[in-house]
Write a protein that holds these residues in place. Sequence first.
Motif, PDB file in Angstrom:
ATOM      1  N   SER A  83      -8.713  24.915  33.970  1.00  0.00           N
ATOM      2  CA  SER A  83      -8.166  25.791  35.012  1.00  0.00           C
ATOM      3  C   SER A  83      -8.497  27.247  34.719  1.00  0.00           C
ATOM      4  O   SER A  83      -8.846  28.012  35.623  1.00  0.00           O
ATOM      5  CB  SER A  83      -6.653  25.624  35.114  1.00  0.00           C
ATOM      6  OG  SER A  83      -6.331  24.367  35.620  1.00  0.00           O
ATOM      7  N   THR A  87     -10.998  29.446  37.029  1.00  0.00           N
ATOM      8  CA  THR A  87     -10.441  30.661  37.633  1.00  0.00           C
ATOM      9  C   THR A  87     -11.277  31.877  37.261  1.00  0.00           C
ATOM     10  O   THR A  87     -11.551  32.732  38.108  1.00  0.00           O
ATOM     11  CB  THR A  87      -8.977  30.860  37.212  1.00  0.00           C
ATOM     12  OG1 THR A  87      -8.230  29.705  37.581  1.00  0.00           O
ATOM     13  CG2 THR A  87      -8.376  32.071  37.879  1.00  0.00           C
ATOM     14  N   THR A 107      -1.649  30.804  33.657  1.00  0.00           N
ATOM     15  CA  THR A 107      -2.416  29.690  33.094  1.00  0.00           C
ATOM     16  C   THR A 107      -2.737  29.919  31.622  1.00  0.00           C
ATOM     17  O   THR A 107      -2.603  29.010  30.799  1.00  0.00           O
ATOM     18  CB  THR A 107      -3.713  29.480  33.903  1.00  0.00           C
ATOM     19  OG1 THR A 107      -3.384  29.260  35.271  1.00  0.00           O
ATOM     20  CG2 THR A 107      -4.491  28.286  33.386  1.00  0.00           C
TER      21      THR A 107
END
Length: 129
Positions: A83, A87, A107
């Motif tokens: 993730s 991102t 995150t």
Amino acid sequence: MTKIAQALSIAVALIFVALAAFNLFNPTGAGAVRGLEPDGALGVTNLRLLAAPLLMIALAAVAAAIKQNSVFLGPAVLYLMFSTVITVAGLVIDGSSPDILRGLGITIAMLIFAEIPVQMFNRIKKAAA
């Protein structure tokens, strides 16, 4: 140290359950936190579907606490790592926005938090050997 690692694993599981519930019951709010704006019913359904892998990761984190084995935390760490990478790639390609940066910060914080019990379980395993 084992009890602390187990408690942290349970905390990781509870966070993932909360994220799954948030995606399931408030998908537009969950999307807004990450800077996503779902378009129509299909976009909202896609955000709701994120609850399934999040619940699976939560179950794996509970298994890590019960079995006292860092391998079960692997899915959580890998999910958060990918993730983060995706991102960052999106930020490079599409540009930055405060919502996406906030999601990235959350995150990365979760990645660090999930990695702590992994390291603790590994130290416990080394000390026992």
